[in-house]
Motif scaffolding. Structure first.
Motif, PDB file in Angstrom:
ATOM      1  N   SER A 107       0.340   3.719  -3.033  1.00 14.61           N
ATOM      2  CA  SER A 107      -0.076   5.087  -2.677  1.00 14.61           C
ATOM      3  C   SER A 107       0.901   6.114  -3.226  1.00 14.61           C
ATOM      4  O   SER A 107       0.488   7.185  -3.687  1.00 14.61           O
ATOM      5  N   ASN A 108       2.194   5.796  -3.175  1.00 14.61           N
ATOM      6  CA  ASN A 108       3.185   6.735  -3.718  1.00 14.61           C
ATOM      7  C   ASN A 108       2.948   6.987  -5.203  1.00 14.61           C
ATOM      8  O   ASN A 108       3.032   8.129  -5.668  1.00 14.61           O
ATOM      9  N   SER A 109       2.657   5.913  -5.954  1.00 14.63           N
ATOM     10  CA  SER A 109       2.398   6.088  -7.388  1.00 14.63           C
ATOM     11  C   SER A 109       1.181   6.980  -7.606  1.00 14.63           C
ATOM     12  O   SER A 109       1.180   7.860  -8.465  1.00 14.63           O
ATOM     13  N   LEU A 148       7.716   8.307   5.373  1.00  8.98           N
ATOM     14  CA  LEU A 148       8.110   7.006   5.946  1.00  8.98           C
ATOM     15  C   LEU A 148       7.840   5.818   5.034  1.00  8.98           C
ATOM     16  O   LEU A 148       8.179   4.683   5.365  1.00  8.98           O
ATOM     17  N   GLY A 149       7.225   6.070   3.871  1.00  8.44           N
ATOM     18  CA  GLY A 149       6.879   4.945   2.993  1.00  8.44           C
ATOM     19  C   GLY A 149       8.083   4.075   2.632  1.00  8.44           C
ATOM     20  O   GLY A 149       8.052   2.853   2.793  1.00  8.44           O
ATOM     21  N   PHE A 150       9.143   4.714   2.157  1.00 11.05           N
ATOM     22  CA  PHE A 150      10.338   3.942   1.769  1.00 11.05           C
ATOM     23  C   PHE A 150      11.001   3.294   2.984  1.00 11.05           C
ATOM     24  O   PHE A 150      11.620   2.241   2.863  1.00 11.05           O
ATOM     25  N   SER A 189       0.820  -1.212   0.000  1.00  8.38           N
ATOM     26  CA  SER A 189       0.000   0.000   0.000  1.00  8.38           C
ATOM     27  C   SER A 189       0.854   1.262   0.000  1.00  8.38           C
ATOM     28  O   SER A 189       0.473   2.261  -0.606  1.00  8.38           O
ATOM     29  N   GLU A 190       2.026   1.212   0.623  1.00  7.50           N
ATOM     30  CA  GLU A 190       2.910   2.395   0.576  1.00  7.50           C
ATOM     31  C   GLU A 190       3.385   2.664  -0.856  1.00  7.50           C
ATOM     32  O   GLU A 190       3.361   3.811  -1.317  1.00  7.50           O
ATOM     33  N   ALA A 191       3.809   1.614  -1.550  1.00  9.39           N
ATOM     34  CA  ALA A 191       4.317   1.808  -2.914  1.00  9.39           C
ATOM     35  C   ALA A 191       3.192   2.240  -3.862  1.00  9.39           C
ATOM     36  O   ALA A 191       3.372   3.148  -4.685  1.00  9.39           O
TER      37      ALA A 191
HETATM   38 MG   LIG Z   1       4.705   7.476   0.705  1.00  7.80          MG
END
Ligand SMILES: [Mg+2]
Ligand SMILES: Nc1ncnc2c1ncn2[C@@H]1O[C@H](COP(=O)(O)OP(=O)(O)OP(=O)(O)O)[C@@H](O)[C@H]1O
Length: 145
Positions: free
Chosen positions: A50-52, A107-109, A46-48
């Protein structure tokens, strides 16, 4: 454990983040991973994704995000790809607490790095970003539930 491949393209809509979480949770459950490992996979996907959606496509809803989940006996490989704005300085973007959005935590990465065994980020400005993450499966103890 056999090989498997799932390949999904979807519009850059926030509601699709939940669908990708369910998908990876179901892959993790079939692999008999622990609830903790499954929770971590849901976070990194979900972090990756969401980043896109948020950064790559600036929340434009009609762009495509591409998720690939490849499984072999040794590892689970997750690839999240967009053709969005790209990241000018990947090393800087991956620093803890770095964000181009003052409202976000950056903090995603950090989660992707700490929950996965390998993280590669390839990006080119105005071309897009590909995040490739690997979780080794041969080291994991099968869950005892
Ligand atoms: Mg992020
Ligand atoms: N797919 C992407 N396309 C363009 N830029 C990106 C992409 N993914 C990450 N970035 C850039 O990298 C920065 C760091 O990403 P990261 O996920 O670590 O933090 P964040 O998204 O800003 O905050 P958080 O994930 O905590 O909500 C982002 O602020 C953004 O500038």
């Amino acid at each position: 454990m056999k090989r498997n491949l799932l390949d999904l393209k979807f519009y850059s809509l926030a509601e699709n983040v939940g669908i990708t979480r369910m998908l990876i949770a179901s892959v993790g459950a079939q692999l008999d991973l622990s609830l903790n490992d499954i929770e971590e996979l849901k976070v990194v996907v979900s972090e990756a994704v969401s980043n896109s959606i948020i950064h790559g496509y600036a929340n434009h809803p009609d762009k495509l995000v591409h998720l690939t989940i490849e499984q072999n006996p040794e590892a689970l490989k997750i690839i999240v790809k967009d053709e969005g704005c790209g990241i000018p300085d990947v090393e800087q973007a991956m620093q803890p607490a770095f964000s181009t959005d003052p409202e976000r935590m950056g903090l995603g990465f950090v989660f992707m790095q700490s929950f996965m065994d390998d993280l590669q980020v390839e990006s080119a400005v105005n071309q897009g970003t590909t995040v490739t993450m690997i979780k080794q499966l041969d080291k994991i103890q099968p869950s005892t539930h």
